[in-house]
Design a protein around this motif. Structure first.
Motif, mmCIF file in Angstrom:
data_model
loop_
_atom_site.group_PDB
_atom_site.id
_atom_site.type_symbol
_atom_site.label_atom_id
_atom_site.label_comp_id
_atom_site.label_asym_id
_atom_site.label_seq_id
_atom_site.Cartn_x
_atom_site.Cartn_y
_atom_site.Cartn_z
ATOM 1 N N LEU A 1 0.827 -1.206 0.000
ATOM 2 C CA LEU A 1 0.000 0.000 0.000
ATOM 3 C C LEU A 1 0.860 1.254 0.000
ATOM 4 C CD1 LEU A 1 -2.726 -1.081 2.586
ATOM 5 C CD2 LEU A 1 -3.033 -0.839 0.113
ATOM 6 N N ARG B 1 -10.446 -5.126 3.868
ATOM 7 C CA ARG B 1 -10.758 -3.730 3.559
ATOM 8 C C ARG B 1 -10.774 -2.877 4.829
ATOM 9 N NH1 ARG B 1 -12.168 -2.352 -1.406
ATOM 10 N NH2 ARG B 1 -13.159 -4.322 -2.001
ATOM 11 N N ILE C 1 -7.241 -2.116 5.766
ATOM 12 C CA ILE C 1 -6.685 -1.042 4.935
ATOM 13 C C ILE C 1 -7.155 0.317 5.431
ATOM 14 C CG2 ILE C 1 -6.748 -0.031 2.611
ATOM 15 C CD1 ILE C 1 -6.882 -2.919 1.526
ATOM 16 N N GLN C 2 -8.446 0.437 5.737
ATOM 17 C CA GLN C 2 -8.974 1.707 6.220
ATOM 18 C C GLN C 2 -8.343 2.117 7.539
ATOM 19 O OE1 GLN C 2 -11.122 3.762 4.514
ATOM 20 N NE2 GLN C 2 -10.720 2.292 2.872
ATOM 21 N N ALA D 1 -3.797 2.184 6.582
ATOM 22 C CA ALA D 1 -3.179 2.844 5.439
ATOM 23 C C ALA D 1 -3.476 4.339 5.445
ATOM 24 C CB ALA D 1 -3.674 2.219 4.139
ATOM 25 N N ASP E 1 -3.513 5.937 0.089
ATOM 26 C CA ASP E 1 -3.174 4.551 -0.244
ATOM 27 C C ASP E 1 -4.359 3.594 -0.131
ATOM 28 O OD1 ASP E 1 -0.534 5.391 -0.569
ATOM 29 O OD2 ASP E 1 -0.026 4.999 1.530
ATOM 30 N N ARG E 2 -5.524 4.113 0.207
ATOM 31 C CA ARG E 2 -6.663 3.226 0.502
ATOM 32 C C ARG E 2 -7.425 2.787 -0.749
ATOM 33 N NH1 ARG E 2 -8.885 6.799 5.619
ATOM 34 N NH2 ARG E 2 -7.154 6.311 7.048
ATOM 35 N N ASP E 3 -7.224 3.484 -1.851
ATOM 36 C CA ASP E 3 -7.992 3.182 -3.064
ATOM 37 C C ASP E 3 -7.312 2.069 -3.858
ATOM 38 O OD1 ASP E 3 -9.930 3.292 -4.973
ATOM 39 O OD2 ASP E 3 -9.039 4.992 -6.052
#
Length: 547
Positions: free
Chosen positions: A213, A235, A238-239, A242, A246-248
């Protein structure tokens, strides 16, 4: 060749796995691989070093700045390892498993004593590291309670060595050899008909994901997904961990477990695409089941409008040979005809002796399949608007977006148009258009390189980076004029050609409510220079949209 080159641009995407570097640097290797036709480069995180030296070099090369009105070089997919389903360390010489002999599957830390084999030799013990050992015991106990007369098959490696479970003891599994062979250390283990009770997102995957990420990865493939909860867990991770920029990242669910097949609709609802991982599916189901399951998964992905990658042994013989078998070329052809967005190369490009030749061969086969499909579509016109009318859960706004997308494809194929052109910030419009499998190229002009790279996995989408992106009604016309350059330079547009243009004007982000059919002006296309204020298009049809 690259996707936009040739008489007709290639619509199917090619995913190539990166492993050994046959050139002095990865930059030189990757340049040649993309020139041969690779669209997405896959990094197998199972083989990464602790300092990520190779991965840093690949990502740094791929994420170089992209000039305006240029396509992205390539997208990068990190394939996370998932839980380790491998036996432990054996003696250096390995173990020779003989037919009808007894072998024991023994979790680490367990000592067993049992009766010898018919020849007087003690049964061979195959160590199972933790937490695999406990996972095997728990999963087998659950299965054999449900089906007490079943003798589950245990496969090692690619299924060339098979043992059957005779009994489940308190602390080990007693098996008999039915397909003998020589077994080496760290070989994979699969128990047919069950998913091992293991954590699908272990600590190594979490650390690898954080690294990827931070380096600007485009896609992350998740191994041994079983339900939508596995995707939602990643997911949420990541939220939480990150940075916002970088989350997309797009999450691709690898379908390689029985549970994933059973819960495919839920997985597709929350993932950004799937990979048909035929290797592990073949071990779980039996090879005779894989072709049908592959077709069912492709249909499910099309229904949800998500891209699907068909993977494993597509051109396997080219690891060592200069050309594929007839069966392999037919396999690739059929995967595309079935509706796959992308076809993947694994060992063929990671350890094979001719990586560029393999990609070029895949490119030629995909173009043949697409030419045949195009011919079929010309002789049997499609009605894509009706493909997804049965989605009663769709909102009114969603139906409008889908109707515009389907209509754009119908117009483009009926005219026929040289291309479909869309302008997108999020990439959602070209994703919807790809769902209807246009036979003409779909040029997606994106406001950022990251959005453009994320579209490289979708059938028929040819992303282009466009700076100064602003899709209001006045500026949209100027962007259409700017797009003319790349249409001429890379897609062979000439006078009299039509294009279909879609956009969202005064409309919720990611939607489509404007559709134009434009024809290249004959006089200007003949070679006269454009002057300030010249309009190089005449408008044939316009649907101005809803404000």
């Amino acid at each position: 060749m690259k996707r936009h080159e040739g008489t007709h641009p290639r619509q199917t995407r090619i995913v190539a796995t990166i492993g050994l570097c046959p050139e002095p640097s990865y930059a030189q290797f990757l340049e040649k691989l993309t020139e041969a036709g690779a669209d997405v480069l896959r990094i197998n995180m199972s083989h990464c070093d602790a300092d990520y030296t190779k991965e840093r070099a690949i990502l740094a090369w791929a994420n170089r700045p992209v000039p305006s009105l240029s396509p992205p070089l390539v997208a990068i997919m990190a394939d996370l390892q998932g839980p380790k389903s491998r036996i432990g360390k054996l003696p250096d010489e390995g173990l020779t498993l003989q037919e009808s002999h007894t072998v024991l599957l023994v979790p680490d830390g367990v000592t067993v004593h049992c009766l010898p084999n018919p020849d007087g030799a003690q049964p061979l013990c195959i160590p199972l590291p933790q937490p695999l050992g406990q996972g095997v015991m728990t999963s087998l106990r659950r299965l054999m309670l449900a089906k007490p007369h079943l003798r589950p098959s245990v496969l090692f490696g690619d299924g060339d060595i098979v043992v059957e479970v005779e009994s489940l003891e308190a602390d080990h599994v007693r098996c008999v050899v039915v397909a003998p062979g020589h077994l080496g250390s760290r070989k994979g283990i699969t128990i047919r008909e069950i998913d091992l009770d293991l954590d699908p997102f272990p600590e190594k995957d979490q650390q690898d994901l954080l690294f990827c990420l931070a380096q600007g990865i485009d896609f992350v493939a998740l191994s041994f997904v079983r339900t939508r909860a596995d995707i939602e867990r990643v997911r949420a991770f990541i939220q939480q961990h990150a940075k916002p920029a970088d989350r997309d990242v797009r999450l691709i669910a690898k379908i390689e477990t029985l549970a994933a097949i059973e819960h495919i609709d839920g997985i597709l609802a929350v993932s950004d695409g799937i990979m048909v991982a035929r290797g592990d599916l073949g071990l779980q189901l039996g090879v005779e089941e894989v072709p049908l399951v592959q077709k069912q998964l492709v249909v499910a992905a099309r229904r949800h409008g998500k891209p699907v990658i068909v993977a494993t042994q597509m051109l396997e013989s080219m690891i060592a040979n200069p050309s594929p078998t007839r069966a392999e070329s037919t396999d690739v052809f059929n995967a595309i005809v079935d509706g796959g967005d992308a076809v993947m190369l694994s060992g063929e490009t990671s350890v094979g002796t001719r990586p560029y030749q393999v990609v070029a061969t895949m490119d030629r086969i995909t173009r043949k399949a697409e030419a045949w499909m195009h011919d079929i579509h010309k002789r049997t016109p499609r009605t894509p608007l009706s493909m997804f009318e049965g989605d009663d859960a769709a909102t009114h706004l969603h139906r409008i977006n889908e109707a515009f997308s389907a209509t754009a494809v119908q117009f483009a194929e009926h005219l026929p148009a040289k291309a479909i052109v869309c302008f997108t910030r999020t990439g959602r419009t070209p994703e919807r258009l790809s769902r209807y499998r246009p036979s003409v190229p779909l040029l997606a002009f994106c406001g950022s390189a990251r959005a453009a790279r994320a579209l490289l996995l979708y059938f028929g989408v040819h992303p282009v980076v466009m700076t100064g992106f602003d899709a209001d009604r006045e500026k949209l016309q100027r962007m259409v004029h700017a797009a003319r350059e790349i249409l001429y330079r890379q897609y062979g547009m000439s006078r009299g050609d039509a294009i279909v243009v879609t956009a969202g004007i005064d409309w919720p982000k990611g939607g489509t409510n404007a559709l134009q059919v434009l024809i290249e002006d004959h006089a200007l296309a003949a070679g006269s220079a454009l002057q300030a204020g010249d309009v190089p298009w005449s408008t044939a049809i316009e649907f101005p949209g809803v404000s």
